[in-house]
Design an enzyme around this catalytic site. Sequence first.
Site, PDB file in Angstrom:
ATOM      1  N   ASP A   1    -136.627  -3.704 -68.625  1.00 19.42           N
ATOM      2  CA  ASP A   1    -135.966  -2.603 -68.610  1.00 19.42           C
ATOM      3  C   ASP A   1    -136.416  -2.141 -70.188  1.00 19.42           C
ATOM      4  O   ASP A   1    -135.585  -1.538 -71.000  1.00 19.42           O
ATOM      5  CB  ASP A   1    -134.415  -2.534 -68.842  1.00 19.42           C
ATOM      6  CG  ASP A   1    -134.060  -3.379 -67.635  1.00 19.42           C
ATOM      7  OD1 ASP A   1    -134.683  -3.296 -66.442  1.00 19.42           O
ATOM      8  OD2 ASP A   1    -132.842  -3.956 -67.649  1.00 19.42           O
TER       9      ASP A   1
ATOM     10  N   GLU B   1    -132.499   4.831 -60.245  1.00 19.53           N
ATOM     11  CA  GLU B   1    -132.243   4.409 -61.441  1.00 19.53           C
ATOM     12  C   GLU B   1    -132.941   4.679 -62.639  1.00 19.53           C
ATOM     13  O   GLU B   1    -134.274   5.403 -62.376  1.00 19.53           O
ATOM     14  CB  GLU B   1    -131.823   2.975 -61.235  1.00 19.53           C
ATOM     15  CG  GLU B   1    -133.049   2.091 -60.917  1.00 19.53           C
ATOM     16  CD  GLU B   1    -132.612   0.484 -60.686  1.00 19.53           C
ATOM     17  OE1 GLU B   1    -131.413   0.315 -60.754  1.00 19.53           O
ATOM     18  OE2 GLU B   1    -133.598  -0.204 -60.353  1.00 19.53           O
TER      19      GLU B   1
END
Length: 501
Positions: A15, A182
């Site tokens: 991420d 997302e």
Amino acid sequence: MEPYPNPLLAGFNPDPSVVAVDGTYYIVTSTFEYLPGLPVYRSTDFAHWEQIGNVGTRPEQLDLSAVPTGAGAWAPTIRHRNGVFYVIVTVPRGRGCVVFTATDPAGPWSDGTVLAGLNGIDPDLAWDGAGNAYVTYSGLLLDGANMGKHLGIQQVRVDLESGLLLEEPRPLWSGTGLMFPEAPHLYQRGEYWYLMIAEGGTERGHGVSIARGPSPEGPFEAHPSNPILSARSTTRPVQNTGHGDLVEGPDGQTLMVLLGVRPGGGTRAFSPLGRETFVTRVEWVNDWPIAEPVSLAVRSAVTDSVRFDGPLDNRWIAVRRAPESVATVDVSRSELRIVADGSGLSGPSPAFIGRRQLTIAVQSSTTVDISRGVGGLAVRYDEDHHYEIEARATRRGTLVTARASVPGLCQQWSGELPAGPVTLHLDAARPATAIFSTEMMTSDHVSLWAEASGQEVRLARIDGRYLSAETAASFTGRVIGLYATEGTVTFSGFDMHGSDL
């Protein structure tokens, strides 16, 4: 142009988010249940990266003590404005959505301001020309009667000083209809605002899609060729590519940092290092970005040798607690001591400190004094998935035990060595055969062995697929480190060497 190293940040570094400030680049990544949380990496050329600190160095900043595995510090975004660095992150089952600030990205970072009432994950932070702060996030509800429901991409204006939401969240463009929209990031470039998201899930279907509009609130028009990046159903060596963030690189070209995995085995089914940080180049055509496929360009060798002649550096991590609460360094003797507290590697907070495994092929070792305790060397993915080699003093010498734990199963092998200090080894290597067989289907094998007084005992060679992103519950990666289960165990050095060539 020469390719950048890929992975850019090897090992457990998912991420990624990136920001450029005065010719220097900074990346932060997720850490989930580990402390310190949210490492900060720095580079001036985008090829050589140094970890300069961590955002969450104090346990109260993230409040991870009771988070379940898989929760914790999820998907940070790093940004800079008016001399201040901002990191916004969601801590499910911890503090919620928190904004940290610092004038020096090496730290210290603030205690954090909670955005009370923001129910979602993967927050992004952006400002419009009037100075309004927008948080754009993935609307996965983390609490309340509808916990688990997904509302798509959401956005709200916030007061960063007080943590107050200034309006009701609004829905934004949420992709092409693939699952789990997302990782939104919002950018202004020229006359457009761009909303880039991940969709398709963080597994093999992962991808990056983008839309553009006249303002940070939209309305947004989808790219005609979404997703603009995905490795799904391809033979590319880097899979699960998604969760991207854009920045202008040293040569003026747009770069995308993103997560990906390096699966191994005959059907490329297992990724032992978990989700790592990669980079790819982006071209702009008619004000739309086009991303190149993610290439693999591994470094020739990685060496990580630690001598305990000073305080623990910022690369040591522990599970749900700070490394300094687990281990003590005796600088005068160049030793590290871990005192067991009744926890084991299958517990939520083991007496364990470790470092990210950076290469799939690796040799790691440490020398231990177990005259006052029991402990050893382990590779951990989570509390259900770990392999270790452990030493215990006996009347006849040293009992060395190798152990493999996967959900519902534990197997161990034992051998004896002479009394005194013992050197423990934990090595991993890819399968040696290219012949179609069960041997070639796994990602790697982990070997556990030990030596003392010129004698050695080789205890186990274990299939590594059970410590991979596809089998373990955590979203993390392999961490190799030191632990104690009884009494006090003393460690003299820690070495980890590897190569993926």
